[in-house]
Design a protein around this motif. Structure first.
Motif, PDB file in Angstrom:
ATOM      1  N   UNK A  16       0.848  -1.172   0.000  1.00  0.00           N
ATOM      2  CA  UNK A  16       0.000   0.000   0.000  1.00  0.00           C
ATOM      3  C   UNK A  16       0.889   1.229   0.000  1.00  0.00           C
ATOM      4  N   UNK A  17       0.344   2.397   0.310  1.00  0.00           N
ATOM      5  CA  UNK A  17       1.188   3.587   0.429  1.00  0.00           C
ATOM      6  C   UNK A  17       2.336   3.307   1.399  1.00  0.00           C
ATOM      7  N   UNK A  18       3.563   3.583   0.958  1.00  0.00           N
ATOM      8  CA  UNK A  18       4.723   3.139   1.727  1.00  0.00           C
ATOM      9  C   UNK A  18       5.705   4.284   1.949  1.00  0.00           C
ATOM     10  N   UNK A  19       6.430   4.193   3.069  1.00  0.00           N
ATOM     11  CA  UNK A  19       7.444   5.176   3.386  1.00  0.00           C
ATOM     12  C   UNK A  19       8.675   4.524   3.975  1.00  0.00           C
ATOM     13  N   UNK A  32      11.427   9.142   2.507  1.00  0.00           N
ATOM     14  CA  UNK A  32      10.864   9.093   1.158  1.00  0.00           C
ATOM     15  C   UNK A  32       9.862   7.966   1.082  1.00  0.00           C
ATOM     16  N   UNK A  33       9.374   7.677  -0.089  1.00  0.00           N
ATOM     17  CA  UNK A  33       8.401   6.595  -0.206  1.00  0.00           C
ATOM     18  C   UNK A  33       7.772   6.539  -1.576  1.00  0.00           C
ATOM     19  N   UNK A  39       6.419  -3.079   3.327  1.00  0.00           N
ATOM     20  CA  UNK A  39       7.288  -2.783   4.465  1.00  0.00           C
ATOM     21  C   UNK A  39       8.737  -3.160   4.175  1.00  0.00           C
ATOM     22  N   UNK A  40       8.932  -4.345   3.597  1.00  0.00           N
ATOM     23  CA  UNK A  40      10.294  -4.799   3.338  1.00  0.00           C
ATOM     24  C   UNK A  40      11.010  -3.873   2.360  1.00  0.00           C
ATOM     25  N   UNK A 135       6.317   6.411   8.626  1.00  0.00           N
ATOM     26  CA  UNK A 135       4.860   6.317   8.644  1.00  0.00           C
ATOM     27  C   UNK A 135       4.214   7.616   8.150  1.00  0.00           C
ATOM     28  N   UNK A 136       4.866   8.748   8.433  1.00  0.00           N
ATOM     29  CA  UNK A 136       4.342  10.026   7.977  1.00  0.00           C
ATOM     30  C   UNK A 136       4.347  10.116   6.452  1.00  0.00           C
ATOM     31  N   UNK A 137       5.393   9.608   5.814  1.00  0.00           N
ATOM     32  CA  UNK A 137       5.444   9.613   4.352  1.00  0.00           C
ATOM     33  C   UNK A 137       4.363   8.701   3.783  1.00  0.00           C
TER      34      UNK A 137
END
Length: 371
Positions: A16-19, A32-33, A39-40, A135-137
């Motif tokens: 999903x959306x990743x950072x 960045x992301x 996650x990996x 997590x913010x990204x």
């Protein structure tokens, strides 16, 4: 002088959306992301960008704190064997996340790099800071890709990586297979590797491992993006799917969803995700009668090929307001197992803005009995 930094990744939905982020102090960090990643991939990219960002100081030892044993094992145990086999695992299957791993292999050459495993969400200041930013990204991409918080970077780093890529593109670069649908995403949309799986083995956990190689210094990738001051504070958002507020959602539904999540192959192969769900004092009595500690379970999962599992909930009982007993049946590879899980509501992590009333549901005890 040794450079000490934490590296972490986050994915909302995984994939999903990743950072990703690495953190040394308030004046030295970067994140960045991508609109779509795992996650990996985030964990690996955080380490890769840290190596590139410190390449101009390659003569200094680098100590990387990481809560992902997947990353540590990839870079210190498994990668030499994968390279000898043409980037294939022992079963002949191609190694996943291979593009990132090849870049990491090149970036590690000539560097004195030590990896130390730290427990995630346990109050370690550097790990918590890196997790917050990763997590913010991911949250920013989930909200449309606006105002990606990228950070100041490392003092004196070079403005472009070895491929001559512009700094701004490298910060938000989509991993192979990620989709650039968000407004702020760059145009690269190469095909992405998936989360890698390993095989089962029993061995004692190791808290520190080291990777060194022959001399070759990759150039750094860098760049910053300014944060729109009108945007809300992205560092105060709650952790995705892992924090269940008893005031906002049904706690039984929350722990049932988390239990199902633990059975997903992509999650079981991601030790960072599993570590966030298991209670620090987790214990399990397996269907064979063996008892497992939390560390033993994480190491076993790291070396296991994960098969799809069907779950049928049987019952759920609220023992008290902070304890839930969940019973269900699983079927996998023709075998049925009756399972019981005890979930407890642990206090919220200190960095996420969570209160004790909200807390985090974590798996404290599990037992399986073969039918």
């Amino acid at each position: 002088m040794t450079i000490t930094a934490a590296a972490d990744g986050s994915a909302l939905g995984n994939p999903g959306p990743a950072g990703w982020a690495w953190y040394i102090d308030e004046n030295t960090w970067r994140a960045g992301g991508w609109p779509h990643g795992t996650n990996n991939q985030g964990e690996l990219m955080a380490v890769l960008d840290l190596l590139r960002s410190t390449a101009h100081r390659s003569e200094e030892p680098l100590k990387i704190l990481c809560d992902s044993q997947y990353v540590i094992n990839c870079l210190t145990k498994w990668m030499p064997g994968w390279k000898r086999k043409g980037w294939r695992k022992a079963d002949g299957k191609p190694v996943l996340n291979v593009d990132l791993l090849k870049d990491l292999d090149a970036a590690l050459k000539g560097r004195n790099v030590g990896f130390e495993w730290v427990k995630g969400h346990a109050g370690h200041p550097l790990n918590e800071a890196a997790d917050d930013r990763a997590r913010a990204v991911a949250t920013a991409y989930q909200r449309g890709g606006r105002s990606i918080p990228s950070g100041p970077g490392f003092p004196g780093e070079r403005p472009a990586d070895a491929n001559g890529q512009d700094a701004e593109d490298s910060v938000g670069q989509v991993p192979a297979g990620g989709t650039a649908q968000a407004q702020a995403a760059p145009s690269r949309t190469d095909r992405a590797p998936q989360t890698d799986h390993a095989r089962q083995a029993d061995r004692a956990p190791q808290s520190r491992q080291t990777s060194q190689g022959a001399a070759q210094t990759p150039q750094a990738s860098s760049g910053t993006r300014t944060v729109d001051e009108a945007e809300p504070d992205l560092f105060s958002v709650l952790e995705e799917d892992l924090r269940g507020s008893v005031t906002e959602q049904d706690p039984v539904a929350t722990v049932t969803a988390l239990e199902k999540r633990l059975l997903e192959p992509a999650v079981r192969s991601d030790l960072g995700e599993v570590a966030r769900i298991l209670h620090p004092d987790f214990e399990e009595i397996g269907s064979s009668g063996r008892t497992w500690s939390r560390d033993e379970m994480l190491l076993a999962l790291a070396d296991e090929d994960h098969e799809p599992v069907d779950m049928t909930p049987l019952s759920a009982a609220c023992v008290n307001e902070s304890t839930i007993l969940l019973q269900y049946r699983t079927r996998s590879a023709g075998k049925a197992v009756l399972r019981s899980s005890l979930w407890v509501l642990a206090p919220g992590a200190p960095n996420g803005g969570s209160t004790a009333a909200q807390g985090t549901w974590r798996l404290r005890f599990h037992q399986g009995t073969a039918e």
